[in-house]
Design a protein around this motif. Structure first.
Motif, PDB file in Angstrom:
ATOM      1  N   ALA A  17       0.864  -1.184   0.000  1.00  0.00           N
ATOM      2  CA  ALA A  17       0.000   0.000   0.000  1.00  0.00           C
ATOM      3  C   ALA A  17       0.893   1.224   0.000  1.00  0.00           C
ATOM      4  O   ALA A  17       1.885   1.282   0.714  1.00  0.00           O
ATOM      5  CB  ALA A  17      -0.897   0.019   1.238  1.00  0.00           C
ATOM      6  N   ARG A  49      -3.696   2.421   5.980  1.00  0.00           N
ATOM      7  CA  ARG A  49      -4.348   3.346   5.038  1.00  0.00           C
ATOM      8  C   ARG A  49      -3.810   4.761   5.198  1.00  0.00           C
ATOM      9  O   ARG A  49      -3.567   5.467   4.204  1.00  0.00           O
ATOM     10  CB  ARG A  49      -5.864   3.321   5.251  1.00  0.00           C
ATOM     11  CG  ARG A  49      -6.524   1.992   4.917  1.00  0.00           C
ATOM     12  CD  ARG A  49      -8.038   2.134   4.878  1.00  0.00           C
ATOM     13  NE  ARG A  49      -8.589   2.407   6.202  1.00  0.00           N
ATOM     14  CZ  ARG A  49      -9.028   1.483   7.040  1.00  0.00           C
ATOM     15  NH1 ARG A  49      -8.956   0.202   6.698  1.00  0.00           N
ATOM     16  NH2 ARG A  49      -9.545   1.817   8.210  1.00  0.00           N
ATOM     17  N   ARG A  53      -1.783   7.142   2.407  1.00  0.00           N
ATOM     18  CA  ARG A  53      -2.238   8.481   2.009  1.00  0.00           C
ATOM     19  C   ARG A  53      -1.171   9.537   2.272  1.00  0.00           C
ATOM     20  O   ARG A  53      -0.927  10.419   1.452  1.00  0.00           O
ATOM     21  CB  ARG A  53      -3.515   8.850   2.758  1.00  0.00           C
ATOM     22  CG  ARG A  53      -4.747   8.077   2.364  1.00  0.00           C
ATOM     23  CD  ARG A  53      -6.005   8.744   2.914  1.00  0.00           C
ATOM     24  NE  ARG A  53      -5.962   8.856   4.367  1.00  0.00           N
ATOM     25  CZ  ARG A  53      -6.450   7.949   5.205  1.00  0.00           C
ATOM     26  NH1 ARG A  53      -7.006   6.845   4.733  1.00  0.00           N
ATOM     27  NH2 ARG A  53      -6.387   8.130   6.518  1.00  0.00           N
TER      28      ARG A  53
END
Length: 240
Positions: A17, A49, A53
């Motif tokens: 990610a 997450r 970001r």
């Protein structure tokens, strides 16, 4: 041709990610070590997450370490570090763990590629079977953040304080935050815990400026820098 890191009896890296995973674009890697499977996952998923970001555009990659088999968690974490080096080359690695994963992150920090550790509500035994305390020598030269809820009934917050106090003697780049009234899952102030961990990772792995609370905690002598209260609303005013 690059060789695979030696297997650790069941461990593997989850999907990346953040940055696209190309070795030419990755500037740092966070390995996320979950807690015991019988307990809720805590802040690991929202942290993954948030890291993607906040740091993906700068080349930060986050991988969950998927545990399996019977190898000790710290051994699987060490394998994950070696596999990260095989995939991405010489990039800084942060071990970020929750619960049992927090203890594994602290114990596996001696790998050469590891430059920082985030331990969220680490489940520490206090002493091994021989009566020796949790090791801290492997934390030398690393930047270390420990976060613990004061109402944690599954892992004693005083154990992480004692470990941090011993680590601080040999490693000034150690800090610890207390989340008042929160329990093991750090659910009541999850947003603040995630924001704090992201701030620390961006500063440690990508060399961005730390927020003032983190800077103060790292600079403060013990016990002040090891009992820093995590303020309600932390992260809302931070500019990234």
């Amino acid at each position: 041709m690059a060789q695979h890191a030696p297997p650790a009896r069941g461990a593997r890296l989850g999907r990346a990610a953040g940055a696209n995973g190309s070795g030419s674009t990755v500037s740092g890697v966070v390995l996320l070590l979950p807690g015991a499977s019988r307990f809720p996952p805590g802040p690991v998923r929202p942290l993954a997450r948030a890291l993607a970001r906040a740091g993906g555009a700068q080349g930060l990659v986050a991988h969950a370490v998927v545990h399996g088999g019977d190898a000790p968690r710290e051994e699987q974490a060490a394998w994950a570090v070696a596999e990260t080096v095989r995939r991405y080359g010489d990039v800084p690695v942060c071990l970020a763990g929750y619960g049992a994963g927090g203890r594994a992150a602290l114990r596996a920090a001696g790998a050469d590629a590891v430059n920082s550790v985030v331990a969220l509500a680490p489940s520490l035994a206090g002493a091994d079977r021989d009566g020796a305390p949790e090791p801290v020598k492997q934390l030398s030269g690393r930047r270390v953040l420990i976060v613990h809820g004061t109402n944690d009934s599954r892992s004693d917050p005083e154990e992480s304080f004692r470990l941090a106090a011993r680590a601080k003697k040999a490693n000034r780049s150690t800090c610890r935050f207390e989340v008042h009234s929160d329990g093991h899952g750090l659910r009541e102030h999850q947003a603040e815990v995630v924001a704090l961990a992201v701030d620390f990772v961006l500063g440690s792995v990508l060399s961005e400026p730390y927020s003032r609370p983190v800077t103060d905690a790292l600079a403060a002598p013990p016990p002040l820098g090891l009992r820093m209260p995590l303020a309600s609303g932390f992260g809302r005013a931070l500019r990234r």
